[in-house]
Enzyme design. Structure first.
Site, mmCIF file in Angstrom:
data_model
loop_
_atom_site.group_PDB
_atom_site.id
_atom_site.type_symbol
_atom_site.label_atom_id
_atom_site.label_comp_id
_atom_site.label_asym_id
_atom_site.label_seq_id
_atom_site.Cartn_x
_atom_site.Cartn_y
_atom_site.Cartn_z
ATOM 1 N N TYR A 130 0.823 -1.216 0.000
ATOM 2 C CA TYR A 130 0.000 0.000 0.000
ATOM 3 C C TYR A 130 0.854 1.262 0.000
ATOM 4 O O TYR A 130 0.309 2.360 -0.009
ATOM 5 C CB TYR A 130 -0.926 0.008 1.209
ATOM 6 C CG TYR A 130 -2.005 -1.027 1.094
ATOM 7 C CD1 TYR A 130 -1.680 -2.370 1.226
ATOM 8 C CD2 TYR A 130 -3.313 -0.684 0.834
ATOM 9 C CE1 TYR A 130 -2.646 -3.347 1.105
ATOM 10 C CE2 TYR A 130 -4.289 -1.660 0.709
ATOM 11 C CZ TYR A 130 -3.948 -2.978 0.849
ATOM 12 O OH TYR A 130 -4.897 -3.944 0.728
ATOM 13 N N LYS A 177 3.861 -13.921 5.807
ATOM 14 C CA LYS A 177 4.288 -14.842 4.747
ATOM 15 C C LYS A 177 5.813 -14.844 4.747
ATOM 16 O O LYS A 177 6.463 -14.736 3.701
ATOM 17 C CB LYS A 177 3.703 -14.355 3.410
ATOM 18 C CG LYS A 177 3.748 -15.370 2.304
ATOM 19 C CD LYS A 177 2.759 -16.502 2.475
ATOM 20 C CE LYS A 177 2.980 -17.558 1.410
ATOM 21 N NZ LYS A 177 2.213 -18.789 1.646
ATOM 22 N N ASP A 210 -1.425 -18.057 5.267
ATOM 23 C CA ASP A 210 -2.380 -18.986 4.625
ATOM 24 C C ASP A 210 -2.952 -19.948 5.650
ATOM 25 O O ASP A 210 -4.139 -20.310 5.592
ATOM 26 C CB ASP A 210 -1.772 -19.705 3.421
ATOM 27 C CG ASP A 210 -0.303 -20.021 3.568
ATOM 28 O OD1 ASP A 210 0.400 -19.281 4.269
ATOM 29 O OD2 ASP A 210 0.157 -21.009 2.988
ATOM 30 N N ASP A 234 -5.732 -6.646 5.335
ATOM 31 C CA ASP A 234 -6.888 -6.212 4.554
ATOM 32 C C ASP A 234 -7.794 -7.413 4.291
ATOM 33 O O ASP A 234 -9.014 -7.374 4.498
ATOM 34 C CB ASP A 234 -6.374 -5.617 3.230
ATOM 35 C CG ASP A 234 -7.455 -4.882 2.464
ATOM 36 O OD1 ASP A 234 -8.577 -4.778 2.979
ATOM 37 O OD2 ASP A 234 -7.170 -4.413 1.348
#
Ligand code: NAD
Length: 493
Positions: A130, A177, A210, A234
């Site tokens: 972002y 991640k 995940d 988000d």
């Protein structure tokens, strides 16, 4: 009830924004809190005037004065052109922590009802993808820089732990991640592990994002506070909203060092605009978060309780909820009707699901954070070495042809060609992988002996490559910090 008066900037916003913001303002006033509202514009109406920021100077000035904002959703132009006015607001005022509670509500049927879902997602709000640093590097390859800083990570992670303390919560989960993006998500994980040591009474766990998505669908009640990077946050915070009844119920606060912005999570829902049918719960609960931030803890409690009573008794049910329960939407309460019911219920407490109260109840101050400062000692203590250069080249040449050419360019100098890759996969020297190439390759040069490279040598190398490869697009210096490579390997390396 406080007799002090507060100043707040109120941005009605686009679509259903004015209706839900009006609901929030009415409930706050009925709860007895005196606020001098400064109404300000942002979003679609501002873009239409030709102001490409979507946030005009008067609005910025108002926020600088009041430091607190209650806002409706702002429409974001999709695709090329103007940037999101929401992201602009969050970034201009460095509201680095986006706080989104997701808690089971009475009278709101979900697959997980009765399991005790009660979590807060704390999303880093200004960095990551972002940062909005995007380039078309070639006519057909776009690139977006994922920027994660130690400072940005530390602020939001510390916020999450301090929030856990204030709320009397026992666990903070970091969701990253880091297994794939070692320099960015990995830095966030590292900072989390360092800071966790300062909060020994709070359980700290790290899960890969995940897996968090999987666990959220399977057993959401296991989560307490989840802290995560911007894009991850988000997505999983919308997911978390869905677990407890949907966007009509999802509240949020964006907290910075000086400014805080409170808003519903949902967007402008244009098809419902002006119809008085939208669910204002999300904005009303965001208003309660704002009251807590203003030090109006008792009023915040009253508002939360009144919402819970209204949902619990089901005497005023908006269309979205009626649809979820398979009822007749013609019998649904209007936005105004639901708000009236909440106001009527001020002063009452729910019978079943009690509202959560911060453990530090007295004045409900904003979460306290130590001032962050760049320590010159920290930077001086880091041993650093520049060891090479990545050069990105737009070319139609096959890597097998480009490779020997670049090796020839480097010959006799301090650097050697380490590899050429295509979209992250090593294609020269060949490792037998067949990457489906595009016209953008990256050539990595490292010093032959692993030693430090002088800037003049790096620039000379770049100049020699550029002379033969006019399609070079950009370069990236390669550093080693305290003995650890500050760059990743290519896939297949
Ligand atoms: P949206 O949240 O506006 O609406 C999606 C759907 O969710 C609606 O059609 C409706 O069915 C439901 N919904 C949303 N809020 C509801 C409520 N309070 N009560 C009942 N149902 C509700 O999402 P969108 O259609 O993807 O976005 C519309 C616009 O809003 C876009 O321009 C987008 O950029 C903007 N947006 C702004 C914000 C913000 O200002 N923070 C957030 C998200 C989207």
């Amino acid at each position: 009830m406080s007799s002090a008066s507060h100043r707040v900037t109120v941005i009605p916003g686009d679509g259903v924004g004015p209706e839900v913001v009006r609901a929030g303002v009415r409930v706050i006033e009925a709860a007895g809190v005196r606020i001098d509202w400064e109404e300000a514009a942002a979003g679609a109406s501002v873009f239409e005037t030709g102001d490409t920021s979507g946030v005009p100077a008067e609005t910025r000035a108002s926020i600088e004065r009041t430091k607190v904002v209650l806002k409706g959703p702002l429409e974001t132009p999709v695709g090329f052109g103007e940037k999101s006015a929401n992201v602009t607001l969050r970034k201009l005022f460095e509201t680095y922590a986006n706080v989104r509670p997701a808690r089971e509500l009475p009278g709101v049927p979900t697959r997980y009802a009765g399991e005790g879902v009660d979590m807060i997602i704390v999303r880093e709000n200004v960095e990551d993808l972002y940062a909005g640093i995007e380039h078309m590097v070639t006519p057909d390859v776009g690139q977006c820089l994922k920027v994660i800083s130690r400072k940005g990570s530390e602020k939001v992670i510390r916020y999450a732990f301090e929030l856990a303390r204030r709320e009397g919560r026992g666990k903070v989960t970091a969701a990253t991640k880091a297994n794939i993006m070692k320099m960015t998500e990995g830095l966030f994980k590292k900072v989390f592990e360092e800071l966790a040591l300062e909060y020994p009474e709070i359980k700290a766990e790290h899960l890969i994002i995940d897996n968090v998505a999987h666990q959220l669908a399977k057993d959401p009640a296991q989560f307490d506070i989840v802290v995560t990077t911007n894009l991850n946050g988000d997505i999983i915070s919308d997911l978390a909203s869905g677990l407890v009844g949907g966007l009509g119920f999802a509240s949020s606060g964006n907290y910075g060092d000086t400014v805080a912005i409170f808003e519903a999570v949902h967007g402008s829902a244009p098809k419902y605009a002006g119809k008085d049918v939208i669910n204002p719960t999300a904005l009303i609960l965001s208003s309660a978060m704002m009251l807590r931030h203003l030090g109006e803890g008792a009023a915040a409690n009253r508002v939360e309780d009144a919402v819970l009573v209204t949902l619990e008794e089901g005497t005023a049910t908006t269309q979205d909820l009626v649809r979820q329960t398979g009822g007749d939407v013609d019998t649904a309460a209007s936005t105004t009707g639901f708000t009236d019911a909440v106001i009527t219920n001020l002063g009452r407490g729910p019978a079943t699901l009690k509202a959560r109260r911060p453990a530090v109840a007295a004045a409900n101050p904003p979460v306290p954070l130590p001032a962050w400062s760049y320590s010159p000692d920290h930077y001086a203590a880091i041993e650093r070495r520049t060891v090479g250069l990545d050069i990105f080249i737009e070319t139609e040449a096959e890597a097998d042809r480009l490779g020997p050419e670049l090796e020839g360019i480097a010959e006799g100098g301090p650097f050697e060609l380490h590899f050429i890759e295509s979209r992250g996969t090593k294609v020269y020297p060949s490792v037998g992988l067949s990457a489906d190439g595009v016209r953008l390759l990256r050539a990595r040069f490292l010093t032959r002996d692993g030693g430090a490279a002088a800037d003049a040598d790096l620039l000379a190398l770049q100049g020699r490559v550029a002379a033969r490869q006019p399609g070079w697009t950009h370069i990236e210096k390669l550093h080693v910090f305290d003995g650890a490579d500050g760059f990743t390997k290519a896939q297949g390396e």
